[in-house]
Design an enzyme around this catalytic site. Structure first.
Site, PDB file in Angstrom:
ATOM      1  N   LYS A 101     -41.647  30.958 -36.427  1.00 52.72           N
ATOM      2  CA  LYS A 101     -41.199  31.745 -37.319  1.00 52.72           C
ATOM      3  C   LYS A 101     -40.888  30.801 -38.674  1.00 52.72           C
ATOM      4  CE  LYS A 101     -36.971  33.660 -38.489  1.00 52.72           C
ATOM      5  NZ  LYS A 101     -35.361  33.774 -38.060  1.00 52.72           N
ATOM      6  N   GLY A 162     -26.798  36.604 -41.297  1.00 56.37           N
ATOM      7  CA  GLY A 162     -25.470  36.464 -40.508  1.00 56.37           C
ATOM      8  C   GLY A 162     -24.547  37.403 -41.073  1.00 56.37           C
ATOM      9  N   ALA A 188     -32.710  39.665 -39.424  1.00 56.28           N
ATOM     10  CA  ALA A 188     -31.487  39.209 -40.621  1.00 56.28           C
ATOM     11  C   ALA A 188     -30.683  40.549 -40.925  1.00 56.28           C
ATOM     12  CB  ALA A 188     -31.825  38.309 -41.583  1.00 56.28           C
ATOM     13  N   GLY A 189     -29.236  40.523 -40.775  1.00 61.02           N
ATOM     14  CA  GLY A 189     -28.788  41.432 -41.422  1.00 61.02           C
ATOM     15  C   GLY A 189     -28.050  42.571 -40.314  1.00 61.02           C
ATOM     16  N   ASN A 210     -29.745  38.092 -34.111  1.00 62.82           N
ATOM     17  CA  ASN A 210     -28.544  36.859 -33.528  1.00 62.82           C
ATOM     18  C   ASN A 210     -27.542  37.132 -33.597  1.00 62.82           C
ATOM     19  OD1 ASN A 210     -27.970  34.427 -32.613  1.00 62.82           O
ATOM     20  ND2 ASN A 210     -29.213  33.313 -33.656  1.00 62.82           N
ATOM     21  N   THR A 211     -26.904  36.807 -34.813  1.00 61.42           N
ATOM     22  CA  THR A 211     -25.495  36.834 -34.893  1.00 61.42           C
ATOM     23  C   THR A 211     -24.606  38.057 -34.421  1.00 61.42           C
ATOM     24  OG1 THR A 211     -25.874  35.366 -36.888  1.00 61.42           O
ATOM     25  CG2 THR A 211     -23.613  36.437 -36.699  1.00 61.42           C
TER      26      THR A 211
END
Lengths: 259, 285
Positions: A101, A162, A188-189, A210-211
């Site tokens: 990635k 995040g 992301a986001g 992830n976050t």
């Protein structure tokens, strides 16, 4: 919806359209159950210096049964194309996988990817035989350029890493989806299950989260929720939503109303 | 715009506000231009006694005199660094927390921080910090009454961080080599340049001393994950990894920019002067 809704990257078939990261978890136990509940196969890791003060330390990653997952090393920490290529090579040496990635992020405040260096690094890594999954701004032209170059996916961000702001660029992601000949992974986001469902309804092929999972109050429950969000969004995408109308359209037969 | 740290070993001149202030501005500009021409890598403009307007003028003078040859870093004042388009900010030990300062800066600007013994251990919040300045290493007239930390404390401070550490406090051309040999990435001086009879000669002598210390260090240590690691002679990679307590199966090793194939570990020697990176997988998204 066809019975075979295969998700294929670079000739490899995956059963889950949710990819997950391994950062920011509070402890190994939370991560283990969250990964399990997510149903994800592709799991990302970062590559970093061994802690020389505690070289033998076990990290959260030591608690994972890696035979169950497809590890995807990232190039986090790279500020330039040169650094990204170096980290990618190290990632291959650590994990044994030639998938990467690719992320090139010059500035730690906004964590936005550098399109020029990402393109440059992608070219070099493809030459070296890597399977490249580039993390990019939701730029449809850049996505096409990367695809033409030979990247295995494009991974547009929904909003900053995040931030949990969801999809701040629906129109651009729709354009990327409309033009793409490789899988589009929204990375992301994503803040919750609804964001994941939205991305999938727009036609994204997968989401990387992830976050939103790692920092949720209950990561296991959120991992499951986002998994369902991804599945729901995918089904809705195939089902074909109704057009949005300016006015109401009655669901019951008004001409036979009893008055 | 991106501002890169100089290659080690590097030399920083920390200015004295009195020297640089008021009508001394022209003298300062000449001295800085001369120093930059002689190989000075960075100037840290410190003018705590000046009002902001005069400080800004001084930093603008420095940016123009340095002419891109030396970095211009502003002590304490992020606002002035921004307004003067300097290369970065140097935070005193009692200055803003680095993370707070980082948010004020343009992307790519440099951020340094002073650390003093006994609290010389780098703090956990050094994210976003590009370099550290450790002192007082030797007795100095500019800090009377301060017990010098000595070279051993400098070594400990360098070991405790992967960031480049500059030695400060009583550093001269006579002891600069020792600082670098002990693990510092360079030195920061005040009077060794500021009070020199001939600035260009002082800078050249200091740089020569730094280089000789660097060579001495290369003869006795390798650089392991950005930090000096002492080696007595050469060592085979499996032995080094065993000494580190690292599991060879879970790490990758890069030696002088080339990744070492795991099958070749037993044949690979690490020697003083080598640059070594030992990495592993970490949690990430």
């Amino acid at each position: 919806m066809s019975a075979d809704d295969a998700f294929v990257i670079a000739g490899r078939r995956f059963g889950s359209r949710l990819m997950v990261g391994t950062g920011k978890y509070r402890d190994a136990a939370e991560m283990r159950v969250a990964l399990e509940a997510s149903g994800a196969e592709v799991v990302t890791v970062a590559i970093g210096r061994l802690n020389l003060d505690r070289p033998g330390e076990r990290t959260l990653l030591d608690e994972i049964d890696w035979s169950r997952y497809f590890v995807l090393p990232n190039t986090a920490g790279a500020r330039t194309a040169e650094e990204a290529v170096r980290i990618a090579r190290l990632g291959r040496a650590v994990t044994g996988s030639d998938w990467v990635k690719l992320e090139v992020i010059p500035d730690p405040t906004y964590l936005l990817p550098d399109p020029v260096d990402t393109l440059e690094a992608a070219r070099e890594l493809l030459d070296e035989g890597f399977v490249v999954l580039p993390y990019i701004h939701a730029d449809p032209v850049l996505a096409k350029r990367l695809e033409a170059m030979g990247t295995a996916t494009v991974m547009p961000l929904g909003s900053p890493i995040g931030s949990g702001q969801g999809l701040r660029n629906r129109a651009s992601i729709e354009l990327i989806v409309a033009q793409a000949g490789v899988p589009v992974v929204v990375d992301a986001g994503i803040g919750s299950a609804a964001d994941a469902a939205e991305a999938m309804e727009l036609g994204a092929d997968a989401c990387l989260v992830n976050t939103a999972i790692a920092q949720a109050r209950d990561p296991e429950l959120m991992a499951h929720a986002i998994r369902l969000g991804v599945e729901a969004g995918r089904k809705a995408y195939h089902a074909g939503r109704i057009p949005v109308r300016a006015h109401a359209s009655a669901s019951s037969p008004l001409e036979r109303a009893v008055r | 715009m991106s501002h890169r740290l100089p290659a080690a070993p590097w030399l920083m001149w920390v200015t004295d506000g009195r020297l640089a202030g008021g009508s001394g501005g022209g003298v300062f500009a000449d001295a800085l231009a001369e120093a930059a021409g002689a190989g000075l890598d960075a100037v840290q403009v410190r003018a705590r006694d000046l009002p902001a307007g005069a400080s800004l003028e001084l930093v603008r003078t420095a940016v123009s005199a340095a002419g891109g040859r030396a970095l211009v870093l502003v002590n304490d004042r992020a606002d002035i660094a921004m307004a003067a388009r300097a290369d970065g900010v140097h935070l005193p030990a009692a200055g803003l927390p680095p993370a707070a300062c980082r948010q004020l800066l343009r992307p790519g600007m440099l951020l340094g921080r002073s650390i003093h013994p006994p609290e010389a251990e780098p703090r956990g919040d050094d994210r976003g910090v590009d370099y550290l300045v450790f002192g007082t290493v030797y007795a100095t007239a500019s800090k009377p009454g301060i017990v010098p930390a000595g070279v051993e404390a400098l070594t400990a401070a360098c070991r405790a961080t992967a960031l480049p550490v500059l030695a400060i406090g009583g550093v001269t051309a006579a002891n600069a080599a020792d600082c670098v040999a002990a693990g510092a990435a360079g030195c920061a001086v005040q009077s060794a340049i500021g009070s020199a009879a001939k600035v260009s000669v002082a800078v050249a002598e200091l740089k020569a001393a730094l280089r000789s210390g660097w060579e001495r260090r290369a003869a006795t240590a390798c650089t392991l994950n950005g930090r000096p690691y002492r080696l007595d002679g050469s060592l085979l990679l499996p032995e080094l990894l065993a000494r580190l307590g690292a599991d060879p199966r879970s790490v990758a090793v890069e030696l002088n920019g080339n990744i070492v194939d795991r099958r070749a570990y037993a044949l690979t020697a690490v020697r003083p002067g080598d640059r070594l990176e030992v990495v592993r997988a970490l949690g990430g998204g």
